[in-house]
Design an enzyme around this catalytic site. Structure first.
Site, PDB file in Angstrom:
ATOM      1  N   LYS A 121      27.483  -7.409  15.749  1.00  0.00           N
ATOM      2  CA  LYS A 121      26.480  -8.297  16.739  1.00  0.00           C
ATOM      3  C   LYS A 121      27.196  -9.746  16.601  1.00  0.00           C
ATOM      4  CE  LYS A 121      21.607  -9.971  16.462  1.00  0.00           C
ATOM      5  NZ  LYS A 121      20.427  -9.695  16.022  1.00  0.00           N
ATOM      6  N   ASP A 226       9.508 -11.174  14.543  1.00  0.00           N
ATOM      7  CA  ASP A 226       9.962 -10.900  15.961  1.00  0.00           C
ATOM      8  C   ASP A 226       9.724  -9.078  16.254  1.00  0.00           C
ATOM      9  OD1 ASP A 226      10.735 -11.046  18.688  1.00  0.00           O
ATOM     10  OD2 ASP A 226      12.757 -11.175  18.206  1.00  0.00           O
TER      11      ASP A 226
HETATM   12  P1  ADP Z   1      18.700  -9.975  19.367  1.00  0.00           P
HETATM   13  O1  ADP Z   1      18.512 -10.800  18.116  1.00  0.00           O
HETATM   14  O2  ADP Z   1      19.749 -10.485  20.280  1.00  0.00           O
HETATM   15  O3  ADP Z   1      17.599  -9.334  20.149  1.00  0.00           O
HETATM   16  P2  ADP Z   1      19.113  -7.368  18.384  1.00  0.00           P
HETATM   17  O4  ADP Z   1      19.584  -7.229  17.061  1.00  0.00           O
HETATM   18  O5  ADP Z   1      17.562  -7.113  18.573  1.00  0.00           O
HETATM   19  O6  ADP Z   1      19.523  -8.471  19.151  1.00  0.00           O
HETATM   20  O7  ADP Z   1      19.904  -6.424  19.241  1.00  0.00           O
HETATM   21  C1  ADP Z   1      19.777  -5.937  20.623  1.00  0.00           C
HETATM   22  C2  ADP Z   1      20.104  -4.803  20.834  1.00  0.00           C
HETATM   23  O8  ADP Z   1      21.214  -4.043  20.632  1.00  0.00           O
HETATM   24  C3  ADP Z   1      18.886  -3.662  20.287  1.00  0.00           C
HETATM   25  O9  ADP Z   1      17.920  -3.885  21.168  1.00  0.00           O
HETATM   26  C4  ADP Z   1      19.552  -2.371  20.096  1.00  0.00           C
HETATM   27  O10 ADP Z   1      19.547  -1.806  21.215  1.00  0.00           O
HETATM   28  C5  ADP Z   1      21.106  -2.802  20.209  1.00  0.00           C
HETATM   29  N1  ADP Z   1      21.352  -2.700  18.682  1.00  0.00           N
HETATM   30  C6  ADP Z   1      21.304  -3.881  17.765  1.00  0.00           C
HETATM   31  N2  ADP Z   1      21.912  -3.213  16.595  1.00  0.00           N
HETATM   32  C7  ADP Z   1      22.296  -2.129  16.570  1.00  0.00           C
HETATM   33  C8  ADP Z   1      22.660  -1.091  15.738  1.00  0.00           C
HETATM   34  N3  ADP Z   1      23.077  -1.470  14.383  1.00  0.00           N
HETATM   35  N4  ADP Z   1      22.812   0.313  16.221  1.00  0.00           N
HETATM   36  C9  ADP Z   1      22.658   0.402  17.450  1.00  0.00           C
HETATM   37  N5  ADP Z   1      21.984  -0.288  18.301  1.00  0.00           N
HETATM   38  C10 ADP Z   1      21.980  -1.749  18.004  1.00  0.00           C
HETATM   39 MG    MG Z   2      16.162  -8.258  19.218  1.00  0.00          MG
END
Ligand code: ADP
Ligand code: MG
Length: 403
Positions: A121, A226
Site C-alpha cells: 500500500k 473508517d
Molecule cells: P485507503 O486507505 O486508501 O482507503 P485501503 O487500505 O482501504 O486504502 O485499500 C483500498 C483497497 O485496496 C481496498 O478496498 C481493497 O480492495 C484493496 N486492498 C487493500 N489492502 C489489501 C490487502 N491486504 N489485500 C487485498 N486487497 C487489499
Molecule cells: Mg479504505
C-alpha cells in the site's frame, strides 16, 4: 496511478544516489537547489546534472525554476525509492497489477522470490489537496508536496504499527510484513471488499461478527473511525478481515463516542440496505438465546469496559508514538530530523547529512489559514470519487521483475 517499474531496472546506482539526495534535501527544502543535490549526492565522477535530467525524463523528480533552480521528488520518485529499498532488503522481487485505489492510497500486488504474493500500500496523504492547489500560488504548491512526503510516511508508519499490534491481539487483519517511507507491505487478502458483495450465505453471522469487531476494538482501547463496507474484506468462507488503519483513534479521544457511533451506524446502514437486516429483526429472530440477544443489541460505547491506552505502549514500541500522532493531527508544517527512511538506505551511504541539516531552509513559509479540517474536507471529496474503483480479482497476474 501508473507505476511502471520497468524503468526501475534501468536506473543506475548513481540515479538512485541522486534521487535519494533529492529526498534528503527535501527534509528542509520544498524545492532542493540543484547545487545542494550535487553536494549531497557527491558522485565520485560528477555528473549530477546529467543524472537529474534522466530522473526528470522518467518523471521521478520535478524541476522548478520559479524562485531558484531546484528539484523535488514526485510521487513516482518516492514510490521508486521505497520499492527499491524493499527489493534490496529481499522483501519482494517484482511488482504486479494494481488491486486497489483507496481514498489516499494505491495498492499493488508484489511477488516474493519464492513466488508467493503480498500486497503493498503506497500512501498518498493529501493527494487531492496537492492536486487542488496545483493552480494556486507557487509557495503553496511547494509546501503541499513537501507535506505530502512527510504525512504519507507517518500514515504508513501508523498503519503498519496498528496492523502489527492488532494482529498480535488476534484481530483479523492482514499480516504486517514491512514498512518503508510511505509504503506498507502486508499479506494479500484473498477476498472482496464488502461493498462488492451482493450475496452472503449467512448475512446475520457476518453482521454480528462485524459489529463484534467494533466492540472488541473498543475493549482494546481503539476505534477504527473508517469502519465501513470499503474497509472490510470478506473471503469465500465469509471470514471477515478489516483493513485501513491510518485514522484509528484511542477510546480516550474527546470525540470517541461520536466516532464509535459513526462506525456502528455505517455497518447498520449498509446491512439494512444491502441485506435487509436490522438489529430489531435480529432480536426477534434469535429466540431467547442469551448469547445471540446480547450480540444483537446495538453496541453501546458507554457500557463497554475499555482498556484505555492498552495498545499505546505496543504502538510506541513499533515506532508510532504520540508525537507522530500529534504531528499527523496537526498536519505538520515541516519535516524534523526524525527521518528514519534513509538510515538503512544503501544508496545514501556516504552522503553528507550535515550538509542537509546545516543549510537553512529557503522556502519554509507559514501556511496561514491552512488547517487539518480543511484538508480533511478535500480528502473526503477524494474518497468519494476514488472509492469503489476496484479492479476485479484476476487469475493471471503479470509481474515485473525488478532486479
Ligand atoms: P485507503 O486507505 O486508501 O482507503 P485501503 O487500505 O482501504 O486504502 O485499500 C483500498 C483497497 O485496496 C481496498 O478496498 C481493497 O480492495 C484493496 N486492498 C487493500 N489492502 C489489501 C490487502 N491486504 N489485500 C487485498 N486487497 C487489499
Ligand atoms: Mg479504505
Amino acid at each position: 496511478m501508473k507505476l511502471d517499474v520497468n524503468v526501475l531496472r534501468y536506473l543506475s546506482k548513481d540515479d538512485f544516489r541522486v534521487l535519494t539526495a533529492v529526498e534528503m534535501g527535501m527534509r528542509n527544502h520544498e524545492i532542493v537547489p540543484s547545487e545542494l543535490v550535487d553536494r549531497i549526492a557527491s558522485l565520485k565522477h560528477g555528473g549530477t546534472y546529467k543524472v537529474l535530467k534522466n530522473l526528470l525524463k522518467h518523471k521521478l523528480v520535478h524541476h522548478d525554476s520559479s524562485k531558484y533552480d531546484g528539484f523535488r521528488l514526485t510521487y513516482l520518485g518516492y514510490d521508486f525509492l521505497a520499492i527499491k529499498t524493499m527489493v534490496n532488503r529481499g522483501v519482494f522481487t517484482a511488482v504486479g497489477r494494481q488491486i486497489g485505489v483507496g481514498k489516499e492510497s494505491d495498492i499493488f500486488e508484489v511477488a516474493k522470490e519464492d513466488g508467493s504474493i503480498l500486497a503493498i500500500k503506497l500512501h498518498r496523504l493529501g493527494r487531492t489537496s496537492f492536486r487542488a492547489v496545483k493552480s494556486k500560488r507557487d509557495y503553496l504548491r511547494h509546501r503541499r508536496s513537501f507535506n505530502w512526503l512527510y504525512l504519507s510516511r507517518l500514515a504508513a508508519l501508523k498503519e503498519f504499527s496498528f496492523m502489527k499490534a492488532l494482529e498480535e491481539h488476534g484481530f483479523p487483519v492482514p499480516n504486517a510484513v514491512e514498512c518503508n517511507r510511505h509504503c506498507v507491505v502486508m499479506s494479500l487478502i484473498h477476498g472482496y471488499p464488502l461493498v462488492q458483495v451482493r450475496e452472503l450465505q449467512s448475512p446475520e453471522v457476518v453482521f454480528e461478527r462485524i459489529l463484534g469487531l467494533i466492540v472488541r476494538l473498543a475493549e482494546h482501547g481503539l476505534i477504527h473511525c473508517d469502519f465501513n463496507e470499503f474497509n472490510i474484506m470478506i473471503d469465500d468462507e465469509e471470514k471477515v478481515t478489516m483493513i485501513d488503519f491510518p485514522q484509528m483513534v484511542s477510546v480516550s479521544h474527546r470525540n470517541a463516542q461520536m466516532y464509535f457511533d459513526r462506525d456502528v451506524d455505517c455497518i447498520l446502514k449498509f446491512f439494512s440496505k444491502r441485506f435487509n437486516l436490522s438489529l430489531e429483526e435480529q432480536i426477534d429472530n434469535t429466540d431467547n438465546s442469551e448469547e445471540d440477544s446480547e450480540g444483537s443489541s446495538r453496541p453501546c460505547f458507554s457500557s463497554i469496559s475499555k482498556s484505555v491506552g492498552f495498545l499505546d505502549r505496543e504502538l510506541a514500541a513499533s515506532g508510532f508514538t504520540r508525537k507522530e500522532q500529534d504531528d499527523m493531527d496537526k498536519f505538520v508544517k515541516e519535516e524534523k530530523d526524525q527521518d528514519q527512511c534513509s538510515e538503512d538506505e544503501e544508496d545514501s551511504a556516504g552522503m553528507d547529512e550535515t550538509i542537509v541539516r546545516d543549510v537553512v531552509s529557503l522556502h519554509l513559509l507559514d501556511q496561514p489559514g491552512h488547517t487539518v479540517e480543511g484538508n480533511e474536507e478535500e480528502i473526503k471529496e477524494n474518497r468519494q470519487s476514488c472509492e469503489g474503483q476496484l479492479s476485479e480479482p484476476c487469475c493471471e497476474a503479470h509481474f515485473n521483475e525488478i532486479s
